[in-house]
Enzyme design. Structure first.
Site, PDB file in Angstrom:
ATOM      1  CG  ASP A 170      42.393  47.700 -19.463  1.00 28.78           C
ATOM      2  OD1 ASP A 170      41.578  47.359 -18.594  1.00 28.78           O
ATOM      3  OD2 ASP A 170      42.080  48.231 -20.534  1.00 28.78           O
ATOM      4  CG  PHE A 188      40.155  41.316 -27.071  1.00 29.27           C
ATOM      5  CD1 PHE A 188      40.777  42.318 -27.796  1.00 29.27           C
ATOM      6  CD2 PHE A 188      40.167  40.022 -27.561  1.00 29.27           C
ATOM      7  CE1 PHE A 188      41.406  42.035 -28.997  1.00 29.27           C
ATOM      8  CE2 PHE A 188      40.798  39.732 -28.760  1.00 29.27           C
ATOM      9  CZ  PHE A 188      41.413  40.736 -29.482  1.00 29.27           C
ATOM     10  CG  ASP A 189      39.253  46.631 -21.230  1.00 31.86           C
ATOM     11  OD1 ASP A 189      38.545  46.325 -20.259  1.00 31.86           O
ATOM     12  OD2 ASP A 189      39.317  47.780 -21.705  1.00 31.86           O
ATOM     13  CE  LYS A 190      31.520  45.970 -21.780  1.00 29.66           C
ATOM     14  NZ  LYS A 190      30.995  47.311 -22.121  1.00 29.66           N
ATOM     15  CB  THR A 191      35.022  49.834 -21.627  1.00 33.43           C
ATOM     16  OG1 THR A 191      34.126  48.953 -20.977  1.00 33.43           O
ATOM     17  CG2 THR A 191      34.364  51.161 -21.896  1.00 33.43           C
TER      18      THR A 191
END
Ligand code: ADP
Ligand code: MG
Length: 614
Positions: A509, A302-305
């Site tokens: 992303d 998962f990307d965070k932001t």
């Protein structure tokens, strides 16, 4: 001749022939059967002939040889029934496939044909595709939106289920984006048109889904390669059988029962159903290949932001250093971030707008985005740096003096943005983002699904990443990453044998999503980039579609393997039946057609797939 007419007339001739036979009128019986075989067999033979011209040896040829052979050896009834059943089966098959595909038709029907537009101050009704860009469209309570656009007046609640699969109405007000094919449940909207007809998000989704359903999955490619050798091999086998046994009927029966009918459609029909189910639930799966791979995923990144968090960060803290005031720090940062669309930049610009500052802004001379670090701008001739510690250090600025302030902010889960001008640190802006409500539950569901590795990837600092990770229940955190580091880490996991999915918000992303086995983009409804670059695009910004997409893909894989093994089993049992002398031409064909329909029926169960929870 019409297909249905062919089936009906050959069917009636067979019945008539059977009656003649019972009455002992054998010549009339033979005539009726031969006529029935010719009527039903002619289109089959024609297709076989055209296929041969292209050097393709297919099922049509097998059936044609069998029917002609049966007539030659005087088995008129067998010839008639085989061709009749084959034509009838093909007809039912085509209908069933259309119906499976039509799972989408109900969506397509949602697009309204007309639109109310305001032209020269007057409201008139025009065909939806004739609305012009920038024209004002009026939508009232209960009506469907005919175009994509932006609300300029009025407000209301819109049901976007046709695109997102989520039937909870969404509130719309001036400035909101609205989409063709959605329904204004209550309220009144005046919409400035952005896209019409084929260009609308909805139309593009439909065409992408149709393309995806036609794309071939690896299993299917394998079976097609196999079929290319299989059919000629069957012909050879039948010739050899005849040479050895001199039993023409047995040789012809072999031809018919070896048709790989169910095997050929086993995979594509499951894929069509799986992709159709996804589309109706706001999950756009871009092809059979992707659904097969998504079914094998065992690591999710998962990307965070913007992915685990809402991506709507807000400035929560401003510190001026030395004699720089807080508002000055914000003003400089705001001016420098002018050209950036980054989440953090947006938060800074938003906070500045709300500050009500009236001082003149410095003029921008140059501007540079440094990915994963921040921005560098020249304002009124002075170099401004806005970004993380790394950005400042890369530019020979010492950050030890602010270490403690940074740590304090980061431990609270804030991202600290440093602001420097003319080689001096002027201040720090603390920005915090809220975690998506469903994030924690989704991570738990993924674990329950048996996903072994769940990892957070972020360019943000370790401490605030850790803070978010502990809230959502992720234990593997990779922070302080540059975009290229993200690619390297994904690669390491792939090399270690994992099938990796990368979930991102589509914009920054994209490279990581491309690097992963499966790229899953959130927020497809608002972003063309997300739809284009992802392997799976989630129309709505909802994480719970991820376990759903994985569950659906796995169910599709299971469905394919049930279909393929069933089809193979049928062919083998028939083969044994023929050799044992209990299956003949017509009964073999009947079993065949039934197996094809069973395969279709099994695949259509996928349309009703729902994730099991709990
Ligand atoms: P993420 O992986 O969280 O999406 P990015 O790779 O986009 O993060 O950025 C990583 C870090 O770089 C951010 O946490 C921030 O510290 C800094 N950064 C990037 N772009 C900007 C910007 N426009 N303004 C300020 N800081 C930025
Ligand atoms: Mg991001």
């Amino acid at each position: 001749m019409n297909k249905l007419l062919v089936i009906l007339s050959s069917g009636s001739l067979i019945t008539l022939g059977w009656v003649f036979g019972k009455l002992g009128l054998m010549e009339l019986n033979a005539a009726a059967m031969i006529l029935a075989a010719v009527i039903a067999g002619y289109p089959i033979a024609k297709r076989a002939f055209f296929a041969l011209k292209f050097k393709v040896i297919g099922i049509d040829l097998l059936v044609s040889i069998a029917a002609i052979g049966a007539i030659i050896i005087g088995e008129y009834w067998e010839a008639a029934v085989v061709t009749f059943l084959f034509a009838f089966g093909a007809y039912l098959e085509a209908r069933a496939i259309t119906q499976t595909r039509n799972a989408l038709q109900s969506l397509i029907d949602l697009t309204p044909k007309t639109a109310s537009v305001r032209r020269d101050g007057e409201e008139i009704i025009v065909p939806a595709e004739e609305v012009r860009v920038l024209e004002t469209v009026i939508v009232r309570s209960g009506e469907k939106l005919p175009v994509d656009g932006i609300v300029i007046r009025g407000d209301g609640y819109v049901n976007q289920a046709s695109i997102t699969g989520e039937s909870m109405p969404v509130s719309k007000e001036p400035g909101s984006e609205v989409y063709s094919g959605t329904i204004c449940e209550t309220g009144y909207l005046e919409v400035e048109t952005k896209r019409v007809g084929e260009d609308t998000t909805f139309a593009r989704i439909i065409s992408l889904v149709e393309e995806a359903q036609d794309s071939k999955a690896p299993t299917q490619r394998f079976i097609e390669r196999f079929a290319k050798y299989y059919t000629p091999a069957v012909i050879a086998l039948s010739i050899i059988t005849y040479a050895i046994t001199r039993d023409a009927k047995l040789a012809l029966t072999l031809l018919v029962i070896a048709c790989p009918g169910a095997l050929v459609i086993a995979t594509p029909i499951s894929i069509v159903s799986g992709i159709g189910n996804g589309a109706r639930n706001g999950i756009l799966i871009k092809g059979g290949e992707h659904i097969e791979r998504a079914g094998k995923v065992d690591a999710v990144f998962f990307d965070k932001t913007g992915t685990l968090t809402k991506g709507l960060p807000q400035v929560t803290n401003i510190q001026g250093l030395g004699n720089t005031s807080e508002i000055e720090v914000l003003r400089i940062a705001n001016a420098a971030e002018e050209g950036s669309e980054h989440h953090l930049a947006r938060a800074i610009k938003e906070a500045y707008k709300e500050s009500g500052d009236t001082n003149p802004l410095p003029a921008m001379d140059s501007f540079l985005i440094v990915p994963g670090k921040g921005v560098i701008a020249t304002l009124d001739g002075q170099e401004i740096l806005v970004g993380n510690r790394r950005l400042l250090e890369d530019n020979e600025l010492d950050t030890t003096s602010v270490s403690e302030d940074l740590e304090a902010m980061e431990t609270k889960g804030e991202t600290a943005v440093l602001v420097a001008a003319g080689g001096q640190i002027k201040g720090i802006i603390g920005i915090a983002d809220t975690v998506r409500d469903e994030a924690k539950e989704v991570i738990a569901r993924l674990r329950k699904q048996g996903i072994k590795r769940i990892v957070m990837l972020t360019g943000d600092n370790k401490r605030s990443a850790q803070h978010i990770a502990s809230i959502v229940g992720i234990t593997e955190v990779k922070a302080d990453l540059l975009p290229e580091d993200k690619l390297r880490i994904l690669d390491e996991y792939r090399k270690a044998g994992h099938t990796v999915a990368m979930v991102g918000d589509g914009i920054n992303d994209a490279p990581a999503m491309a690097q992963a086995d499966i790229g899953i983009a959130m927020g497809g409804i608002g972003s063309d980039v997300a739809i284009e670059t992802a392997d799976i695009a989630l129309m709505e910004d909802k994480l719970d579609k991820i376990p759903y997409a994985i569950g659906l893909s796995r169910a599709t894989l299971r469905n394919i393997s049930i279909n393929v093994s069933f089809a193979v089993a049928v062919v083998f049992s028939l083969l044994i039946g023929v050799l044992a002398g209990v299956v003949f031409l017509s009964s073999g064909m009947l079993i065949h057609e039934i197996s094809v329909l069973l395969v279709i029926l099994n695949a259509s169960r996928l349309l009703a797939y729902k994730e099991r929870r709990g």
